[in-house]
Design an enzyme around this catalytic site. Structure first.
Site, mmCIF file in Angstrom:
data_model
loop_
_atom_site.group_PDB
_atom_site.id
_atom_site.type_symbol
_atom_site.label_atom_id
_atom_site.label_comp_id
_atom_site.label_asym_id
_atom_site.label_seq_id
_atom_site.Cartn_x
_atom_site.Cartn_y
_atom_site.Cartn_z
ATOM 1 N N LYS A 111 -23.948 5.120 -5.211
ATOM 2 C CA LYS A 111 -24.192 3.964 -5.326
ATOM 3 C C LYS A 111 -22.945 2.976 -5.157
ATOM 4 O O LYS A 111 -21.741 3.508 -5.715
ATOM 5 C CB LYS A 111 -24.874 3.491 -6.899
ATOM 6 C CG LYS A 111 -25.475 1.880 -7.042
ATOM 7 C CD LYS A 111 -25.858 2.125 -8.438
ATOM 8 C CE LYS A 111 -26.446 0.853 -8.932
ATOM 9 N NZ LYS A 111 -27.048 0.989 -10.229
ATOM 10 N N SER A 186 -31.682 -0.607 -10.429
ATOM 11 C CA SER A 186 -30.641 -1.165 -9.334
ATOM 12 C C SER A 186 -30.114 -0.132 -8.330
ATOM 13 O O SER A 186 -29.398 -0.720 -7.483
ATOM 14 C CB SER A 186 -29.613 -1.964 -10.263
ATOM 15 O OG SER A 186 -28.693 -0.934 -10.855
ATOM 16 N N SER A 210 -32.305 2.085 -14.153
ATOM 17 C CA SER A 210 -31.818 1.978 -12.836
ATOM 18 C C SER A 210 -31.632 3.355 -12.043
ATOM 19 O O SER A 210 -31.320 3.338 -10.727
ATOM 20 C CB SER A 210 -30.649 1.296 -12.643
ATOM 21 O OG SER A 210 -30.527 -0.162 -13.147
#
Length: 550
Positions: A111, A186, A210
């Site tokens: 990420k 996310s 997330s």
């Protein structure tokens, strides 16, 4: 004499061809890129079927074919420009002394809120475009030490704010199982990337769901570790009281191997002092295909979606079948309630209180980004952010310091103890609690999502939770089942989820990103040609050699 030579050639070529075909088959079986795992990467390297350079190129090919083209998943913000040179270095190291570590040449997708020395760290925001922090996050450094190859940085919800992965720098990531749907957030870029096999190991962050939401939406295993098990040092923060970073993988064993490489004490993250004495030598030692036999598991029905919501009803149907599978695999499953659950769920997430403080501290400790921003206020003034989040940024920037906010002080004083006590009571006599990771399947982008509230229990308590693929709806949409346990009891959760995974085999790759040419190595080669020659020789001999009387 000619007939004798033909006979010798025939009887020599047939067994040689057969042996070579078997050898080729063994090599091909040892490495197939589709749904590749850490073990299959290592097997392919050790057999000589494939090199790290070849593996890396194949993954770059997939990103090129499917991220901006094909289904256009829009999962990747940056690929490592040094990927092939790093792969060549790993090949040289392997030739000289064997694997660098247990993750030798395993491609990793991070990420884009993990610091990396060789790629920008942007959190998806235009304000941080081209921002080189000059160092690796603690977990990234550990991955490199284990021999992993950091291949790419993935899109996310900007600054990890929501359950849809949209950012001003990266746009919107779509779900590879249905590209009109949400990949989750996310960490949705990581989720879509690992589901589509842009890498073997993915890493996301989880403040309120997330890791687990996008893992559920992409038929992945997602681990939210105990707070303190893995360092957050070098990760762009959202709310450090709740933040964790952890693996997102296609198998439970790969998640266990990823934990092996990344957990442990880091003086730059004081919370990790709690991990001392809590970490086993090898998380894979707890993986047992029969691990559900005699296990005691509690189902929390209050965390299921409403039956009146047709989308939640689809998820509930899949989860009920998963519960039946748990029972068939030997688990003792009972319905339980969590004391004071309504009160626990009435508390808010701490991101609205802590984001400004934690982000400003993160930026102050690093070089100035090219945009010149040094604080959240600078980001707001720059206008280089996702317009939809403007209100959220401004409201957070206007908050007082959390240490002076009575509402914040009440939450951090009351919430952890209440949540931990309630969960430990519910867990009495049980190995884990289970509930849907998300209360409904991946939503159509732009439409509402019934996420449910189960995602809050792990961050509110600090206890670990693992989501594992639980099957698919009738429309082919992934559903995840979440297992929650006691602090630092990842070994038990890994045992249970591994047994469930092995006993059900629910994970299936998305049809939108099929195998590309050359992804099974080696392709049919000299042995196939020799077998054809042998067959031709046999036909010649069969036709020209006199038949002996019976």
């Amino acid at each position: 004499m000619l007939k004798f030579a033909q006979t010798v050639a025939y009887w020599t070529s047939v067994p040689v061809a057969a042996l070579l075909c078997l050898a080729d088959a063994a090599l091909a079986a040892s490495f197939n890129l589709q749904e590749a795992t850490v073990d299959s990467i290592q097997a392919g390297l050790s057999s000589g079927a494939v090199t790290c350079t070849e593996i890396t190129q194949l993954y770059l090919n997939r990103i090129d074919a499917y991220d901006d083209q094909g289904p256009a998943l829009n999962a990747i913000i940056t690929t490592n420009p040094n990927a092939l040179s790093l792969a060549a270095e790993l090949d040289a190291a392997y030739a000289a002394a064997g694997p660098v570590g247990d993750l030798h040449c395993v491609p990793v997708v991070l990420k884009d809120n993990y610091d990396t020395v060789d790629m920008p760290t942007t959190a998806g925001a235009l304000a941080l475009e081209g921002f080189f922090t000059g160092e690796d996050a603690f977990q990234v450094a550990r991955l490199r030490q284990a021999g992993a190859l950091i291949l790419a940085k993935a899109n996310l919800s900007e600054f990890a704010f929501s359950f849809t992965s949209t950012s001003s720098l990266g746009g919107t990531t779509v779900n590879p199982y249905d590209t009109i749907r949400n990949a989750g957030g996310s960490s949705g870029g990581t989720g879509a990337a690992i589901a589509a096999n842009f890498g073997v190991l993915g890493f996301g962050t989880d403040t309120g769901g997330s890791i687990r939401v996008p893992s559920s939406f992409n038929s992945l295993v997602g681990v939210r570790p105990t707070i303190g098990l893995s360092s957050r040092s070098g990760i762009v923060p959202l709310a450090l009281t709740q933040d964790v970073g952890g693996p997102m993988t296609r198998t439970v064993k790969d998640a266990a191997l990823a934990l092996n490489a990344t957990v442990g004490f880091d003086p730059d993250d004081p919370a990790t002092a709690g991990s001392i004495g809590q970490i086993p030598a090898d998380y894979t030692a707890f993986l047992d295909a029969n691990g559900l036999q005699g296990a005691k598991i509690g189902v929390v029905r209050e965390l299921f979606g409403l039956d009146s919501n047709p989308e939640s009803a689809k998820t509930t149907a899949v989860i009920n079948e998963a519960i039946a599978a748990l029972v068939a695999l030997g688990a003792d499953v009972e319905e339980v309630t969590i004391p004071n659950l309504a009160e626990i769920l009435s508390f808010p997430s701490l991101s609205s209180f802590e984001f400004k403080r934690d982000l400003n501290n993160y930026l102050a400790a690093r070089p100035t980004p090219p945009s010149g921003v040094r604080t959240l206020e600078d980001i707001i003034e720059s206008g280089l952010f996702l317009e939809d989040f403007a209100g959220a940024y401004i409201s957070r920037n206007n908050r007082p310091a959390p240490e002076t906010d009575p509402d914040y002080l009440q939450i951090i004083t009351e919430r952890p103890a209440l949540t931990q006590s309630a969960l430990l009571t519910a867990l009495t006599g049980l190995d884990a609690l289970i509930y849907p990771s998300v209360a409904s399947p991946p939503n159509i982008l732009g439409q509402g999502l019934a996420s449910g509230a189960g995602n809050r229990l792990s961050p509110f308590s600090g206890f670990p939770a693992i989501t594992v693929p639980a099957g698919f709806t009738a429309e082919g949409l992934p559903v995840g089942l979440e297992f929650l346990g006691r602090a630092y009891d990842e070994p038990t959760l890994l045992k249970l989820t591994y047994a469930f995974e092995q006993g059900t085999g629910f994970r299936q790759p998305p049809a939108s990103t099929p195998r590309l040419a050359g992804e099974t190595i080696p392709e049919p080669s000299a042995s196939f040609a020799l077998l054809v020659v042998a067959a031709g020789g046999w036909l010649i001999l069969y036709q020209k050699t006199p038949r002996l009387p019976s």
